[in-house]
Structure formats: C-alpha cells, structure tokens
Design a protein around this motif. Structure first.
Motif, mmCIF file in Angstrom:
data_model
loop_
_atom_site.group_PDB
_atom_site.id
_atom_site.type_symbol
_atom_site.label_atom_id
_atom_site.label_comp_id
_atom_site.label_asym_id
_atom_site.label_seq_id
_atom_site.Cartn_x
_atom_site.Cartn_y
_atom_site.Cartn_z
ATOM 1 N N SER A 226 23.926 10.358 -40.617
ATOM 2 C CA SER A 226 24.501 9.064 -41.005
ATOM 3 C C SER A 226 23.398 8.162 -41.561
ATOM 4 O O SER A 226 22.215 8.305 -41.221
ATOM 5 C CB SER A 226 25.166 8.402 -39.798
ATOM 6 O OG SER A 226 24.184 8.031 -38.844
ATOM 7 N N GLU A 227 23.792 7.250 -42.398
ATOM 8 C CA GLU A 227 22.832 6.308 -42.991
ATOM 9 C C GLU A 227 22.071 5.509 -41.932
ATOM 10 O O GLU A 227 20.854 5.368 -42.025
ATOM 11 C CB GLU A 227 23.545 5.363 -43.974
ATOM 12 C CG GLU A 227 24.032 6.041 -45.244
ATOM 13 C CD GLU A 227 22.888 6.503 -46.142
ATOM 14 O OE1 GLU A 227 21.791 5.914 -46.100
ATOM 15 O OE2 GLU A 227 23.109 7.479 -46.877
ATOM 16 N N PRO A 228 22.755 4.982 -40.889
ATOM 17 C CA PRO A 228 22.021 4.217 -39.870
ATOM 18 C C PRO A 228 20.957 5.045 -39.138
ATOM 19 O O PRO A 228 19.877 4.557 -38.852
ATOM 20 C CB PRO A 228 23.110 3.750 -38.904
ATOM 21 C CG PRO A 228 24.388 3.820 -39.672
ATOM 22 C CD PRO A 228 24.211 4.932 -40.658
ATOM 23 N N VAL A 229 21.277 6.304 -38.839
ATOM 24 C CA VAL A 229 20.310 7.165 -38.150
ATOM 25 C C VAL A 229 19.106 7.398 -39.052
ATOM 26 O O VAL A 229 17.948 7.274 -38.623
ATOM 27 C CB VAL A 229 20.960 8.505 -37.731
ATOM 28 C CG1 VAL A 229 19.907 9.497 -37.259
ATOM 29 C CG2 VAL A 229 21.997 8.273 -36.647
ATOM 30 N N TYR A 230 19.354 7.737 -40.303
ATOM 31 C CA TYR A 230 18.251 7.987 -41.233
ATOM 32 C C TYR A 230 17.423 6.721 -41.439
ATOM 33 O O TYR A 230 16.192 6.772 -41.496
ATOM 34 C CB TYR A 230 18.780 8.521 -42.560
ATOM 35 C CG TYR A 230 17.678 8.955 -43.485
ATOM 36 C CD1 TYR A 230 16.866 10.041 -43.152
ATOM 37 C CD2 TYR A 230 17.430 8.280 -44.676
ATOM 38 C CE1 TYR A 230 15.841 10.442 -43.990
ATOM 39 C CE2 TYR A 230 16.395 8.673 -45.514
ATOM 40 C CZ TYR A 230 15.610 9.758 -45.173
ATOM 41 O OH TYR A 230 14.588 10.152 -46.000
ATOM 42 N N ALA A 231 18.091 5.571 -41.516
ATOM 43 C CA ALA A 231 17.376 4.304 -41.688
ATOM 44 C C ALA A 231 16.440 4.046 -40.506
ATOM 45 O O ALA A 231 15.312 3.572 -40.688
ATOM 46 C CB ALA A 231 18.367 3.160 -41.855
ATOM 47 N N GLU A 232 16.896 4.366 -39.290
ATOM 48 C CA GLU A 232 16.042 4.191 -38.109
ATOM 49 C C GLU A 232 14.813 5.091 -38.179
ATOM 50 O O GLU A 232 13.702 4.671 -37.851
ATOM 51 C CB GLU A 232 16.818 4.479 -36.822
ATOM 52 C CG GLU A 232 17.675 3.325 -36.359
ATOM 53 C CD GLU A 232 18.215 3.561 -34.967
ATOM 54 O OE1 GLU A 232 17.403 3.650 -34.025
ATOM 55 O OE2 GLU A 232 19.447 3.664 -34.846
ATOM 56 N N PHE A 233 15.006 6.328 -38.596
ATOM 57 C CA PHE A 233 13.869 7.235 -38.734
ATOM 58 C C PHE A 233 12.901 6.748 -39.815
ATOM 59 O O PHE A 233 11.683 6.815 -39.634
ATOM 60 C CB PHE A 233 14.340 8.666 -39.037
ATOM 61 C CG PHE A 233 14.643 9.473 -37.808
ATOM 62 C CD1 PHE A 233 13.634 10.144 -37.139
ATOM 63 C CD2 PHE A 233 15.927 9.557 -37.314
ATOM 64 C CE1 PHE A 233 13.899 10.888 -35.997
ATOM 65 C CE2 PHE A 233 16.215 10.291 -36.182
ATOM 66 C CZ PHE A 233 15.198 10.959 -35.514
ATOM 67 N N ARG A 234 13.430 6.261 -40.919
ATOM 68 C CA ARG A 234 12.554 5.752 -41.994
ATOM 69 C C ARG A 234 11.768 4.528 -41.533
ATOM 70 O O ARG A 234 10.575 4.416 -41.787
ATOM 71 C CB ARG A 234 13.380 5.411 -43.230
ATOM 72 C CG ARG A 234 13.851 6.682 -43.936
ATOM 73 C CD ARG A 234 14.441 6.411 -45.266
ATOM 74 N NE ARG A 234 13.416 5.773 -46.112
ATOM 75 C CZ ARG A 234 13.626 5.319 -47.316
ATOM 76 N NH1 ARG A 234 14.807 5.418 -47.844
ATOM 77 N NH2 ARG A 234 12.669 4.760 -48.007
ATOM 78 N N THR A 235 12.435 3.620 -40.816
ATOM 79 C CA THR A 235 11.756 2.427 -40.302
ATOM 80 C C THR A 235 10.649 2.832 -39.326
ATOM 81 O O THR A 235 9.528 2.324 -39.392
ATOM 82 C CB THR A 235 12.767 1.500 -39.603
ATOM 83 O OG1 THR A 235 13.778 1.122 -40.548
ATOM 84 C CG2 THR A 235 12.094 0.268 -39.043
#
Length: 79
Positions: free
Chosen positions: A9-18
C-alpha cells in the motif's frame, strides 16, 4: 540476491521511504531487513525456554538438602 516485485500500500511504502531517508539507508535495504526479521520470528521461530509451560514430573521422591549440588551430578561423564 533474487530480484522480486511486490505490491504494498502507498502508506506502508511511504513509511519505509521516510524511515530510509532519516536513517540514510536505501528503502530496499529496510524492506529486506523487515523480511528477514519476519522470516526469523514467524517462519523459523526459535523457542526460548521461557516460552515453555512448566509440567509436573510427579511427586517429590527425595527432598534435597541445602548442600546438595545437582550441577556437578548433571555434568558428570556417564559414558
């Protein structure tokens, strides 16, 4: 190393990128680390003695005296 494609999901990937930016590490490295942690904890769990429930071995046959040392007896070579 095997290259794979996964959908997250976009939110999960965003957390990993952050997290990767704040740690100064590649996102893919964090995801590999997360997968390894999952493998160790879920796919190949090592059971700690602390997780075993105690079992009764029956009644006490002989009470131990305070000077009894079972460690020496357990470490004796019986071969």
């Amino acid at each position: 190393m095997k290259t794979i494609t996964i959908n997250v999901s976009e939110p999960v990937y965003a957390e990993f990128r952050t997290a990767s930016k704040s740690l100064g590490r590649p996102t893919s490295e964090l995801i590999r680390e997360a997968m390894e942690l999952y493998r160790q904890e879920r796919l190949r769990p090592r059971r700690s003695l602390e997780r075993f429930q105690p079992r009764s071995a029956g009644r006490v046959l002989i009470d131990l005296a305070s000077e009894d040392d079972l460690l020496d007896e357990m470490l004796e070579d019986h071969s």
